[in-house]
Design a protein around this motif. Sequence first.
Motif, PDB file in Angstrom:
ATOM      1  N   TRP A 119      -6.716 -28.925 -24.133  1.00  0.00           N
ATOM      2  CA  TRP A 119      -7.772 -29.855 -25.058  1.00  0.00           C
ATOM      3  C   TRP A 119      -7.305 -29.554 -26.542  1.00  0.00           C
ATOM      4  CZ3 TRP A 119     -10.032 -32.724 -21.814  1.00  0.00           C
ATOM      5  CH2 TRP A 119     -10.085 -32.478 -20.418  1.00  0.00           C
ATOM      6  N   ILE A 120      -6.169 -28.863 -27.016  1.00  0.00           N
ATOM      7  CA  ILE A 120      -5.893 -29.018 -28.291  1.00  0.00           C
ATOM      8  C   ILE A 120      -5.051 -29.874 -29.164  1.00  0.00           C
ATOM      9  CG2 ILE A 120      -6.488 -26.380 -28.123  1.00  0.00           C
ATOM     10  CD1 ILE A 120      -3.492 -26.046 -28.312  1.00  0.00           C
ATOM     11  N   LEU A 186     -10.885 -38.159 -28.707  1.00  0.00           N
ATOM     12  CA  LEU A 186     -11.586 -37.135 -29.376  1.00  0.00           C
ATOM     13  C   LEU A 186     -12.835 -36.701 -28.884  1.00  0.00           C
ATOM     14  CD1 LEU A 186     -11.261 -36.915 -32.836  1.00  0.00           C
ATOM     15  CD2 LEU A 186     -13.486 -38.199 -32.496  1.00  0.00           C
ATOM     16  N   ALA A 187     -13.424 -37.539 -28.226  1.00  0.00           N
ATOM     17  CA  ALA A 187     -14.962 -37.064 -27.516  1.00  0.00           C
ATOM     18  C   ALA A 187     -14.295 -35.943 -26.393  1.00  0.00           C
ATOM     19  CB  ALA A 187     -15.632 -38.164 -27.091  1.00  0.00           C
ATOM     20  N   GLN A 189     -11.843 -34.327 -26.148  1.00  0.00           N
ATOM     21  CA  GLN A 189     -11.239 -32.893 -26.734  1.00  0.00           C
ATOM     22  C   GLN A 189     -12.305 -31.956 -27.274  1.00  0.00           C
ATOM     23  OE1 GLN A 189      -8.435 -33.950 -29.933  1.00  0.00           O
ATOM     24  NE2 GLN A 189      -7.976 -32.031 -30.387  1.00  0.00           N
ATOM     25  N   VAL A 190     -13.476 -32.935 -27.857  1.00  0.00           N
ATOM     26  CA  VAL A 190     -14.694 -31.894 -28.354  1.00  0.00           C
ATOM     27  C   VAL A 190     -15.510 -31.421 -27.147  1.00  0.00           C
ATOM     28  CG1 VAL A 190     -16.585 -32.146 -29.565  1.00  0.00           C
ATOM     29  CG2 VAL A 190     -14.511 -33.041 -30.663  1.00  0.00           C
ATOM     30  N   SER A 191     -15.511 -32.243 -26.204  1.00  0.00           N
ATOM     31  CA  SER A 191     -16.201 -31.718 -25.007  1.00  0.00           C
ATOM     32  C   SER A 191     -15.401 -31.033 -24.137  1.00  0.00           C
ATOM     33  CB  SER A 191     -16.860 -32.720 -24.314  1.00  0.00           C
ATOM     34  OG  SER A 191     -16.382 -33.746 -24.108  1.00  0.00           O
ATOM     35  N   ARG A 192     -14.152 -31.011 -24.211  1.00  0.00           N
ATOM     36  CA  ARG A 192     -13.252 -30.405 -23.184  1.00  0.00           C
ATOM     37  C   ARG A 192     -13.661 -30.807 -21.695  1.00  0.00           C
ATOM     38  NH1 ARG A 192     -10.638 -25.824 -25.032  1.00  0.00           N
ATOM     39  NH2 ARG A 192     -10.413 -25.072 -23.071  1.00  0.00           N
TER      40      ARG A 192
ATOM     41  N   ALA B 144     -19.877 -30.478 -29.995  1.00  0.00           N
ATOM     42  CA  ALA B 144     -20.056 -30.911 -28.609  1.00  0.00           C
ATOM     43  C   ALA B 144     -21.684 -31.392 -28.417  1.00  0.00           C
ATOM     44  CB  ALA B 144     -19.586 -29.908 -27.731  1.00  0.00           C
ATOM     45  N   PHE B 147     -22.356 -34.441 -30.465  1.00  0.00           N
ATOM     46  CA  PHE B 147     -22.005 -35.788 -29.701  1.00  0.00           C
ATOM     47  C   PHE B 147     -23.060 -35.987 -28.372  1.00  0.00           C
ATOM     48  CE2 PHE B 147     -17.405 -37.063 -30.464  1.00  0.00           C
ATOM     49  CZ  PHE B 147     -17.419 -36.689 -31.663  1.00  0.00           C
TER      50      PHE B 147
END
Lengths: 213, 213
Positions: A119-120, A186-187, A189-192, B144, B147
């Motif tokens: 997820w990076i 993007l979402a 990635q941020v929330s994995r 996270a 969001f």
Amino acid sequence: MKTTTAQDETAAPPRRAAAPAHGLSTRERIVRSASLLMQRQGYDGTGIKQISREAEATLGSVYHFFPGGKQELAVAAVQHGDQEFADALREVLAGEDDPGVAIIACCRMLADGLRASDWIEGCPVTATALGTAGRAPDIQQAAAEAFARWQDLVFDKLRQPGTGIAEDDARDLACTVISTLEGAELAAQVSRDDQPLRAAGKHLSRLIGSYRA
Amino acid sequence: MKTTTAQDETAAPPRRAAAPAHGLSTRERIVRSASLLMQRQGYDGTGIKQISREAEATLGSVYHFFPGGKQELAVAAVQHGDQEFADALREVLAGEDDPGVAIIACCRMLADGLRASDWIEGCPVTATALGTAGRAPDIQQAAAEAFARWQDLVFDKLRQPGTGIAEDDARDLACTVISTLEGAELAAQVSRDDQPLRAAGKHLSRLIGSYRA
DNA sequence: GCATCTCTAGAACGAACGCTCTATCCGGTA
DNA sequence: TACCGGATAGAGCGTTCGTTCTAGAGATGC
């Protein structure tokens, strides 16, 4: 030592980027490392010395090939990411006949890439473009061109024979498809979590279907 | 080639001062400046000294209130941006009865904000979160949570009495709405054009309509 | 041989970085 | 009055930044 003659990189073959990457010209190694590092860490988070170290090149080589310094290198890195993603997108879109199903496949591709990199590694141009929003017009323009190219690929898919989607509708739809793919990546990635990408695929497919004649 | 640092790649346009008016506590001024600057320039592109300067506070004050240094300050900045956007979103969503129309109003709000800032102030958490993807878990978690909160607001709107949208559908829809808003804002910022946001509003509204009983 | 050009190599520069440190100011309490 | 803890102030630490600079390696042409 590694003696590489200056062989201008020809038409970029669809190949996944890797950090070391031997057998490539010095210039090509520099661009690939820059693209990968800026994808992960953004423009300001990536140093020229880190790039040269990662590319197994020296600072002298970097400034030899990119006299414009970090900005010129960033433009090349964005353009490299642009082509790389365009190739992947073209391939996946061609793999499915139905446009809606093809978009779902794109979402799966993005999710796989994200998960594989823990997820990076998100969009190859977003991180670079976002960090230089108001101060580097040439980088921003390269990013805008990338978005436009990807949008064209989706547009062509939506307009392939038999879909029955009007040209104006297809133009707008292609825009939203790219926006949603970007945002969902993007979402995710941020929330994995790949849930945003799965939902995006489902909804984009449904939306496209609603425009078919 | 002139000797410049990353601070002024282009002649800076007259930007809105990050320094808030007096009447706020020192801590609040620091958080607001940090949030605004990181929104524009990302995490690595924003220096602590720049923040303290814009906030009209001193370095000592910054480290007094945020002993955890830049990372702790970034978390507070993301949380501030989270609440700020949540308030705006709540207000706009409440201003329209129909969920689809409300989402279109959200897109217009985002477009207005972007244009007013000359396309440099995008999502208040994206730039910060993207630059610290794999190295600052607390920042990522704050992003996270932001969001997720926004998604809940959209979910509640979709589930308000009379919409006839099933709970599971509303959950997925809310996710895609946030993804698409994020992506369209990003695309609008990069292309310096609100067309992606207008298309997103139109399509999200249509998509939501297709789920109504 | 010599000249020339491209590319490699890395030391060095000034500026900015995040952060630590001590010193001072100031309202409230004793 | 003396004291004290929260808040302010900024000099200075070591490091890294982007960039510039000179020097040399290796191939090619005369």
